[in-house]
Design an enzyme around this catalytic site. Structure first.
Site, PDB file in Angstrom:
ATOM      1  CB  CYS A 320      -0.955   0.012   1.193  1.00  0.00           C
ATOM      2  SG  CYS A 320      -0.122  -0.064   2.795  1.00  0.00           S
ATOM      3  CD  GLU A 354      -2.729  -2.399  -1.549  1.00  0.00           C
ATOM      4  OE1 GLU A 354      -2.489  -3.405  -0.871  1.00  0.00           O
ATOM      5  OE2 GLU A 354      -3.187  -1.345  -1.078  1.00  0.00           O
TER       6      GLU A 354
END
Length: 364
Positions: A320, A354
């Site tokens: 992330c 992400e």
């Protein structure tokens, strides 16, 4: 608007993210970046709101970053699932009808699924007694979904504290029990793309084994286990470990085991011989690991865990925070090549993204 939402800008934002990730990968030779887009509306499966009181009127509130003291009323939340938007109205109407529910209500949290399940958590600045439980049970029946009441050092579960999710991964259905206080991917549509990508890029290893660190509730390792002889997942959160065990049973995945251990501790035991009863219980020597998957928090991996990755022929790194991912894999550049890379747009209308890379050891 207190939250980012600009559908008309989505394509430009996605292109900017794709360019930014490509720039981060400049030092690596890699195939074309795969880009997995999000829905532009109703993509978040969970949401939480402060509940603000002004005289006889109360409302859902969010706050602009530049002024955390001034509440901004939220009547609809188009980034959240349609079910969350429906429940926002139902809960707000009920709270205004029922003083027992409304009294010192501080926050409301919603957890929903693509399969139509939901959980509603009401958080208070007061203790909750029998009368509140009575009213909560009534409204639970009216809303059609379970309710949890929270206060200081108190958690009252009226019926259940989880939702049942069904996801399609690489063309196959999987069931996941997701708990109120456990981590789940917020964007279920993109999650399905992300896990399918990992499954598709780890095929052809049925005689080898998989390790996943930071395995959570089994989101990756349960669908991926079909590609391997055996699989081992490690996770520090007790809630996530228990959820993963239940999800293994739900999906009947006999070749996957989950162990409760932090990745840092695992790495220190494996590489440095640090003593640990839990590590001994893994029976590491019984595995023939080929592939490791890591999906760490934003801070990335510690140096010892990065060193541990070198024991695996294939590394699947999902992150992330692509900046820390790039920093981590820099130590692997001499021995590995990128065979796949992807952008997963989990967080539309924000700068967050992400990313994923598959690293394969360079054969000498």
């Amino acid at each position: 608007m207190p939250f980012p939402f600009a559908p008309e800008q989505y394509e430009d934002q996605l292109t900017e993210k794709s360019n930014r990730l490509t720039e981060l990968l400049t030092d690596w030779e890699h195939p074309e970046l795969e880009v997995f887009r999000s829905e532009t509306h109703y993509y978040r499966m969970r949401a939480e709101f402060r509940y603000w009181h002004e005289g006889d009127r109360s409302f859902y509130a969010m706050f602009a970053p530049e002024d955390r003291r001034k509440p901004i009323e939220v009547t609809t939340f188009p980034v959240a699932s349609k079910l969350i938007n429906e429940l926002m109205t139902k809960v707000n109407d009920a709270v205004h009808q029922d003083e027992e529910l409304r009294n010192k209500l501080f926050q409301v949290e919603f957890l929903t699924t693509t399969s139509g399940d939901a959980l509603i958590t009401l958080i208070y600045h007061r203790q909750l007694g029998d009368e509140w439980q009575e009213r909560a049970k009534y409204w639970q029946e009216q809303w059609g979904f379970p309710v949890i009441g929270r206060a200081r050092k108190l958690r009252l579960v009226m019926d259940r504290d989880y939702v049942q999710e069904s996801l399609t991964i690489a063309g196959q259905p999987f069931k996941f029990r997701q708990y109120e206080n456990g981590f789940t991917q917020p964007n279920a549509g993109v999650c399905q793309y992300m896990v399918s990508w990992a499954v598709n890029h780890t095929q052809g290893t049925s005689d080898k084994d998989l390790m996943e660190m930071y395995c959570g509730n089994g989101n990756f390792s349960i669908p991926m286990a079909q590609n391997f002889r055996k699989a081992l997942g490690t996770e520090i959160s007790r809630t996530s470990v228990n959820s993963a065990q239940e999800n293994i049973e739900l999906n009947q995945v006999p070749n996957l085991k989950i162990a409760r251990m932090a990745s840092e501790d695992l790495s220190n035991c494996w590489l440095k011989g640090q003593k640990s009863r839990r590590f001994d219980e893994f029976e590491i020597d019984s595995y023939d690991f080929d592939t490791v998957l890591v999906d760490p928090p934003r801070a990335g991996l510690d140096d010892t865990t990065v060193e541990l990755l070198k024991r695996f022929r294939r590394i699947v790194y999902v992150s992330c925070n692509p900046e820390t991912m790039i920093e981590n894999i820099a130590a692997l550049k001499d021995d590995y090549k990128i065979s796949a890379c992807a952008l997963f747009d989990q967080f539309p209308y924000t700068h967050h993204m992400e990313a994923g890379v598959v690293l394969e050891r360079i054969e000498s």
